[in-house]
Design a protein around this motif. Structure first.
Motif, PDB file in Angstrom:
ATOM      1  N   ASN A 282      -0.621 -12.944  39.680  1.00 12.66           N
ATOM      2  CA  ASN A 282      -1.590 -13.820  38.333  1.00 12.66           C
ATOM      3  C   ASN A 282      -3.555 -13.375  37.734  1.00 12.66           C
ATOM      4  N   ALA A 283      -3.395 -12.513  37.622  1.00 12.06           N
ATOM      5  CA  ALA A 283      -4.195 -11.515  37.349  1.00 12.06           C
ATOM      6  C   ALA A 283      -4.518 -10.864  35.825  1.00 12.06           C
ATOM      7  N   LYS A 284      -6.060 -10.871  35.163  1.00 12.94           N
ATOM      8  CA  LYS A 284      -6.015 -10.648  33.928  1.00 12.94           C
ATOM      9  C   LYS A 284      -5.905  -9.063  33.843  1.00 12.94           C
ATOM     10  N   PHE A 285      -5.138  -8.849  32.484  1.00 13.11           N
ATOM     11  CA  PHE A 285      -4.368  -7.179  32.429  1.00 13.11           C
ATOM     12  C   PHE A 285      -5.160  -6.763  31.507  1.00 13.11           C
ATOM     13  N   ILE A 286      -5.694  -5.870  31.682  1.00 14.59           N
ATOM     14  CA  ILE A 286      -6.536  -4.034  30.357  1.00 14.59           C
ATOM     15  C   ILE A 286      -5.603  -3.515  30.525  1.00 14.59           C
ATOM     16  N   ASP A 287      -5.235  -2.991  29.380  1.00  7.80           N
ATOM     17  CA  ASP A 287      -4.638  -1.799  29.154  1.00  7.80           C
ATOM     18  C   ASP A 287      -6.113  -0.475  29.208  1.00  7.80           C
ATOM     19  N   GLY A 288      -6.280   0.034  29.589  1.00 11.99           N
ATOM     20  CA  GLY A 288      -7.313   0.746  28.935  1.00 11.99           C
ATOM     21  C   GLY A 288      -7.245   1.495  28.523  1.00 11.99           C
TER      22      GLY A 288
ATOM     23  N   GLU B 146     -12.999 -12.963  38.122  1.00 12.95           N
ATOM     24  CA  GLU B 146     -11.578 -13.312  38.576  1.00 12.95           C
ATOM     25  C   GLU B 146     -11.370 -11.632  38.671  1.00 12.95           C
ATOM     26  N   THR B 147      -9.417 -12.673  38.896  1.00  9.15           N
ATOM     27  CA  THR B 147      -9.093 -11.039  39.801  1.00  9.15           C
ATOM     28  C   THR B 147      -8.974 -10.258  38.186  1.00  9.15           C
ATOM     29  N   GLY B 148      -8.657  -8.651  37.818  1.00  6.37           N
ATOM     30  CA  GLY B 148      -8.041  -8.336  36.560  1.00  6.37           C
ATOM     31  C   GLY B 148      -6.903  -6.757  37.436  1.00  6.37           C
ATOM     32  N   VAL B 149      -6.241  -6.748  36.151  1.00  7.97           N
ATOM     33  CA  VAL B 149      -5.692  -5.053  36.476  1.00  7.97           C
ATOM     34  C   VAL B 149      -6.510  -4.454  35.078  1.00  7.97           C
ATOM     35  N   ILE B 150      -6.364  -2.867  36.074  1.00  6.03           N
ATOM     36  CA  ILE B 150      -6.998  -1.881  34.084  1.00  6.03           C
ATOM     37  C   ILE B 150      -6.043  -1.247  34.269  1.00  6.03           C
ATOM     38  N   VAL B 151      -5.790  -0.535  33.672  1.00  9.09           N
ATOM     39  CA  VAL B 151      -5.020   0.700  33.933  1.00  9.09           C
ATOM     40  C   VAL B 151      -5.817   1.255  33.204  1.00  9.09           C
TER      41      VAL B 151
END
Length: 171
Positions: free
Chosen positions: A28-34, A76-81
């Motif tokens: 349930n984290a924010k997703f950002i495609d690098g 927040e929790t985020g996932v960044i590629v």
């Protein structure tokens, strides 16, 4: 609650965007495609088949680092590629951030090539894989980096990544 950024890293074609988005959904984290944070000149350069130089990557890595900082400061929790191929790139992302972890998606060149050939509409060309493999400084024994094999289904890869992340929330 403490802000946390998870950087899903590896060479082109290893599944960073797909796996990263699935990890973000599970947590349930924010997703950002690098890839979306690359300057226009970088996208054009890669699309033409020309590898990026460190000078090209610098503004992109700064954007990645700043996104991680924003996530952390908002708790927040985020996932960044982000490929994060060299240790100095990972260190730049860590700079000024207190809670950054990396998931290194690791697989054989033949498996990655097969996956690259199967995807559509991506600017990164197959010929760029050799350049990325040459640039890669494997994060073996590097604190805060967890290696996950990509030799399996998307669900299995995501399960393994989430398990290591949940078990290492405050590393």
């Amino acid at each position: 609650m403490t802000g946390r950024s998870i950087i899903v890293m590896g060479v082109c074609g290893c599944g960073k965007s797909t796996i990263g988005e699935n990890i973000a959904n599970r947590l349930n984290a924010k997703f950002i495609d690098g890839d979306d944070l690359h300057p226009k000149a970088n996208i054009q350069k890669m699309a033409s088949g020309t590898p990026l130089e460190d000078i090209d990557r610098a503004p992109w890595l700064e954007r990645i680092r700043d996104a991680a900082y924003s996530i952390e400061t908002k708790n927040e929790t985020g996932v960044i590629v982000c490929s994060a191929l060299k240790k100095k790139y990972r260190d730049q992302i860590r700079e000024g951030n207190k809670n950054v972890q990396f998931i290194f998606l690791d697989g054989s060149k033949s498996l990655i090539l097969d996956r690259m050939r199967a995807r559509q509409g991506h600017f990164m060309r197959e010929t760029m894989l050799d350049s990325q493999l040459e640039t890669l400084e494997r994060p073996d024994q590097e604190a805060g980096v967890f290696t996950i094999s990509i030799d399996g289904s998307i669900d299995n890869i995501v399960d393994a990544a989430v398990a290591v992340l949940v078990g290492n929330i405050n590393e």
